[in-house]
Design a protein around this motif. Structure first.
Motif, PDB file in Angstrom:
ATOM      1  N   SER A   1      34.899  96.383  76.867  1.00 53.55           N
ATOM      2  CA  SER A   1      34.183  97.658  76.823  1.00 53.55           C
ATOM      3  C   SER A   1      34.770  98.616  75.798  1.00 53.55           C
ATOM      4  CB  SER A   1      34.198  98.313  78.208  1.00 53.55           C
ATOM      5  OG  SER A   1      35.519  98.716  78.549  1.00 53.55           O
ATOM      6  N   ARG A   2      35.947  98.339  75.306  1.00 57.45           N
ATOM      7  CA  ARG A   2      36.597  99.210  74.331  1.00 57.45           C
ATOM      8  C   ARG A   2      36.574  98.612  72.915  1.00 57.45           C
ATOM      9  NH1 ARG A   2      38.325  99.996  79.259  1.00 57.45           N
ATOM     10  NH2 ARG A   2      39.209 101.979  79.923  1.00 57.45           N
ATOM     11  N   CYS A   3      35.762  97.587  72.735  1.00 62.17           N
ATOM     12  CA  CYS A   3      35.709  96.887  71.442  1.00 62.17           C
ATOM     13  C   CYS A   3      34.293  96.887  70.878  1.00 62.17           C
ATOM     14  CB  CYS A   3      36.145  95.429  71.611  1.00 62.17           C
ATOM     15  SG  CYS A   3      37.820  95.203  72.198  1.00 62.17           S
ATOM     16  N   GLN A   4      34.231  96.843  69.558  1.00 59.83           N
ATOM     17  CA  GLN A   4      32.965  96.526  68.901  1.00 59.83           C
ATOM     18  C   GLN A   4      32.962  95.015  68.756  1.00 59.83           C
ATOM     19  OE1 GLN A   4      32.869  98.531  65.160  1.00 59.83           O
ATOM     20  NE2 GLN A   4      32.252 100.478  66.053  1.00 59.83           N
ATOM     21  N   ARG A   5      31.833  94.415  69.069  1.00 54.67           N
ATOM     22  CA  ARG A   5      31.784  92.948  69.058  1.00 54.67           C
ATOM     23  C   ARG A   5      30.927  92.466  67.890  1.00 54.67           C
ATOM     24  NH1 ARG A   5      30.717  89.023  74.182  1.00 54.67           N
ATOM     25  NH2 ARG A   5      30.636  87.085  73.008  1.00 54.67           N
ATOM     26  N   PHE A   6      31.466  91.499  67.158  1.00 49.09           N
ATOM     27  CA  PHE A   6      30.752  90.865  66.059  1.00 49.09           C
ATOM     28  C   PHE A   6      30.789  89.363  66.282  1.00 49.09           C
ATOM     29  CE2 PHE A   6      32.571  94.794  64.435  1.00 49.09           C
ATOM     30  CZ  PHE A   6      31.456  95.402  63.883  1.00 49.09           C
ATOM     31  N   ASN A   7      29.639  88.764  66.465  1.00 47.08           N
ATOM     32  CA  ASN A   7      29.554  87.316  66.639  1.00 47.08           C
ATOM     33  C   ASN A   7      29.290  86.676  65.285  1.00 47.08           C
ATOM     34  OD1 ASN A   7      29.927  87.302  69.444  1.00 47.08           O
ATOM     35  ND2 ASN A   7      27.773  87.778  69.776  1.00 47.08           N
ATOM     36  N   PHE A   8      30.153  85.783  64.883  1.00 45.74           N
ATOM     37  CA  PHE A   8      29.990  85.102  63.612  1.00 45.74           C
ATOM     38  C   PHE A   8      29.179  83.832  63.811  1.00 45.74           C
ATOM     39  CE2 PHE A   8      33.979  87.486  63.154  1.00 45.74           C
ATOM     40  CZ  PHE A   8      33.620  88.275  62.077  1.00 45.74           C
ATOM     41  N   LYS A   9      28.424  83.478  62.809  1.00 47.23           N
ATOM     42  CA  LYS A   9      27.616  82.268  62.873  1.00 47.23           C
ATOM     43  C   LYS A   9      27.799  81.480  61.589  1.00 47.23           C
ATOM     44  CE  LYS A   9      23.636  84.693  61.090  1.00 47.23           C
ATOM     45  NZ  LYS A   9      22.259  84.948  61.115  1.00 47.23           N
ATOM     46  N   ARG A  10      27.270  80.292  61.582  1.00 42.94           N
ATOM     47  CA  ARG A  10      27.373  79.439  60.398  1.00 42.94           C
ATOM     48  C   ARG A  10      26.586  80.036  59.236  1.00 42.94           C
ATOM     49  NH1 ARG A  10      27.422  73.167  61.846  1.00 42.94           N
ATOM     50  NH2 ARG A  10      28.944  73.255  63.513  1.00 42.94           N
ATOM     51  N   ILE A  11      27.085  79.803  58.053  1.00 44.08           N
ATOM     52  CA  ILE A  11      26.416  80.250  56.832  1.00 44.08           C
ATOM     53  C   ILE A  11      25.514  79.114  56.358  1.00 44.08           C
ATOM     54  CG2 ILE A  11      26.768  81.050  54.464  1.00 44.08           C
ATOM     55  CD1 ILE A  11      29.587  81.973  55.377  1.00 44.08           C
ATOM     56  N   ALA A  12      24.316  79.444  55.915  1.00 49.87           N
ATOM     57  CA  ALA A  12      23.366  78.433  55.438  1.00 49.87           C
ATOM     58  C   ALA A  12      23.934  77.720  54.207  1.00 49.87           C
ATOM     59  CB  ALA A  12      22.030  79.078  55.102  1.00 49.87           C
ATOM     60  N   ASN A  13      23.648  76.427  54.095  1.00 50.31           N
ATOM     61  CA  ASN A  13      24.141  75.636  52.959  1.00 50.31           C
ATOM     62  C   ASN A  13      23.732  76.233  51.624  1.00 50.31           C
ATOM     63  OD1 ASN A  13      25.407  73.834  54.625  1.00 50.31           O
ATOM     64  ND2 ASN A  13      23.881  72.234  54.427  1.00 50.31           N
ATOM     65  N   LYS A  14      22.485  76.712  51.527  1.00 53.48           N
ATOM     66  CA  LYS A  14      22.033  77.266  50.238  1.00 53.48           C
ATOM     67  C   LYS A  14      22.842  78.498  49.861  1.00 53.48           C
ATOM     68  CE  LYS A  14      18.062  79.686  52.274  1.00 53.48           C
ATOM     69  NZ  LYS A  14      18.353  81.065  52.191  1.00 53.48           N
ATOM     70  N   ASP A  15      23.277  79.284  50.835  1.00 54.79           N
ATOM     71  CA  ASP A  15      24.097  80.462  50.555  1.00 54.79           C
ATOM     72  C   ASP A  15      25.505  80.059  50.130  1.00 54.79           C
ATOM     73  OD1 ASP A  15      21.973  82.138  51.212  1.00 54.79           O
ATOM     74  OD2 ASP A  15      22.587  82.286  53.315  1.00 54.79           O
ATOM     75  N   ILE A  16      26.035  79.021  50.763  1.00 51.71           N
ATOM     76  CA  ILE A  16      27.361  78.515  50.382  1.00 51.71           C
ATOM     77  C   ILE A  16      27.308  77.965  48.960  1.00 51.71           C
ATOM     78  CG2 ILE A  16      29.079  76.705  50.841  1.00 51.71           C
ATOM     79  CD1 ILE A  16      28.494  77.083  53.833  1.00 51.71           C
ATOM     80  N   VAL A  17      26.257  77.192  48.655  1.00 58.23           N
ATOM     81  CA  VAL A  17      26.103  76.624  47.309  1.00 58.23           C
ATOM     82  C   VAL A  17      25.987  77.730  46.275  1.00 58.23           C
ATOM     83  CG1 VAL A  17      24.538  75.309  45.820  1.00 58.23           C
ATOM     84  CG2 VAL A  17      25.155  74.418  48.066  1.00 58.23           C
ATOM     85  N   SER A  18      25.196  78.736  46.574  1.00 57.29           N
ATOM     86  CA  SER A  18      25.005  79.853  45.646  1.00 57.29           C
ATOM     87  C   SER A  18      26.332  80.555  45.347  1.00 57.29           C
ATOM     88  CB  SER A  18      24.001  80.840  46.246  1.00 57.29           C
ATOM     89  OG  SER A  18      23.901  81.982  45.456  1.00 57.29           O
ATOM     90  N   ARG A  19      27.117  80.803  46.369  1.00 59.65           N
ATOM     91  CA  ARG A  19      28.408  81.485  46.191  1.00 59.65           C
ATOM     92  C   ARG A  19      29.374  80.616  45.401  1.00 59.65           C
ATOM     93  NH1 ARG A  19      31.153  85.658  44.936  1.00 59.65           N
ATOM     94  NH2 ARG A  19      33.076  85.931  46.068  1.00 59.65           N
ATOM     95  N   MET A  20      29.433  79.317  45.719  1.00 62.17           N
ATOM     96  CA  MET A  20      30.332  78.428  44.980  1.00 62.17           C
ATOM     97  C   MET A  20      29.918  78.323  43.521  1.00 62.17           C
ATOM     98  SD  MET A  20      31.394  75.288  47.549  1.00 62.17           S
ATOM     99  CE  MET A  20      29.728  74.685  47.739  1.00 62.17           C
ATOM    100  N   ALA A  21      28.611  78.276  43.259  1.00 59.15           N
ATOM    101  CA  ALA A  21      28.117  78.199  41.879  1.00 59.15           C
ATOM    102  C   ALA A  21      28.528  79.447  41.102  1.00 59.15           C
ATOM    103  CB  ALA A  21      26.600  78.029  41.875  1.00 59.15           C
ATOM    104  N   GLU A  22      28.457  80.588  41.753  1.00 56.19           N
ATOM    105  CA  GLU A  22      28.872  81.841  41.114  1.00 56.19           C
ATOM    106  C   GLU A  22      30.369  81.802  40.777  1.00 56.19           C
ATOM    107  OE1 GLU A  22      29.641  86.378  42.581  1.00 56.19           O
ATOM    108  OE2 GLU A  22      27.867  85.372  43.376  1.00 56.19           O
ATOM    109  N   ILE A  23      31.159  81.317  41.697  1.00 61.34           N
ATOM    110  CA  ILE A  23      32.617  81.260  41.507  1.00 61.34           C
ATOM    111  C   ILE A  23      32.989  80.310  40.375  1.00 61.34           C
ATOM    112  CG2 ILE A  23      34.776  80.488  42.579  1.00 61.34           C
ATOM    113  CD1 ILE A  23      33.616  81.611  45.244  1.00 61.34           C
TER     114      ILE A  23
END
Length: 191
Positions: free
Chosen positions: A33-55
């Protein structure tokens, strides 16, 4: 948890606490009750590919698009794992990374090989399967890693076979999805 609760109720102004857990259900309600909660989820493959291509573009390193998709698939939605694997591949290969290089680092076979094995399983072509397993071993591939890939492939075929909107459940490219659809037509759900 009582000591943590006291700190959460009266935190020093300059401190931000980040509590990360894979078991939030085990935390007491007084802490939650004293925390802000953030649930993380998997990142889509196309988003991972896009980021790696940029890097790799900024680094001046050439990596085949298919290699980036292979890395993303094996990262299973984790950008950290994808970047770690990409870093290993760059360390192994240098400034030019092919899909074959990525497969060598992973110790598995390419997706075409997996489709061929699945085809032979569907058709019941046992003798050809023995030759493929022998080829896998002779190429120095890790059979356990390959089995993981094959199980995932079979799961994807079943999803395509039984789900009305399978595209929503599979995070694969358009060509790969079409190949799944074609292969799924060749077998019954039970098979």
């Amino acid at each position: 948890f009582n000591a943590l609760l006291k700190t959460l109720e009266e935190p020093p102004e300059h401190i931000i606490f980040i509590l990360a857990t894979t078991e939030p259900h085990r935390l007491p309600a007084t802490v939650l009750s004293r925390c802000q909660r953030f649930n993380f989820k998997r990142i889509a493959n196309k988003d991972i590919v896009s980021r790696m291509a940029e890097i790799v573009g900024r680094m001046g390193i050439q990596v085949e698009t298919e290699a980036l998709y292979t890395i993303a698939r094996w990262a299973e939605g984790s950008m950290r794992d994808a970047l770690s694997l990409l870093d290993q591949c760059i360390g192994f290969c240098g400034d030019v990374v092919s899909n074959e290089d990525v497969l060598a680092v992973l110790g598995t076979a390419d997706q075409g090989f997996v489709f061929t094995v699945a085809e032979n399983i569907i058709e019941g072509n046992v003798s050809e399967l023995f030759y493929q397993v022998e080829q896998l071993i002779n190429d120095g591939r890790d059979v356990g890693v390959f089995l993981k890939e094959l199980i995932n492939h079979m799961r994807n075929l079943l999803v395509v076979k039984v789900c009305n909107d399978a595209k929503q459940l599979l995070d694969v490219g358009e060509d790969t999805f079409k190949a799944y659809v074609q292969q799924a037509k060749k077998a019954s759900q039970e098979r």
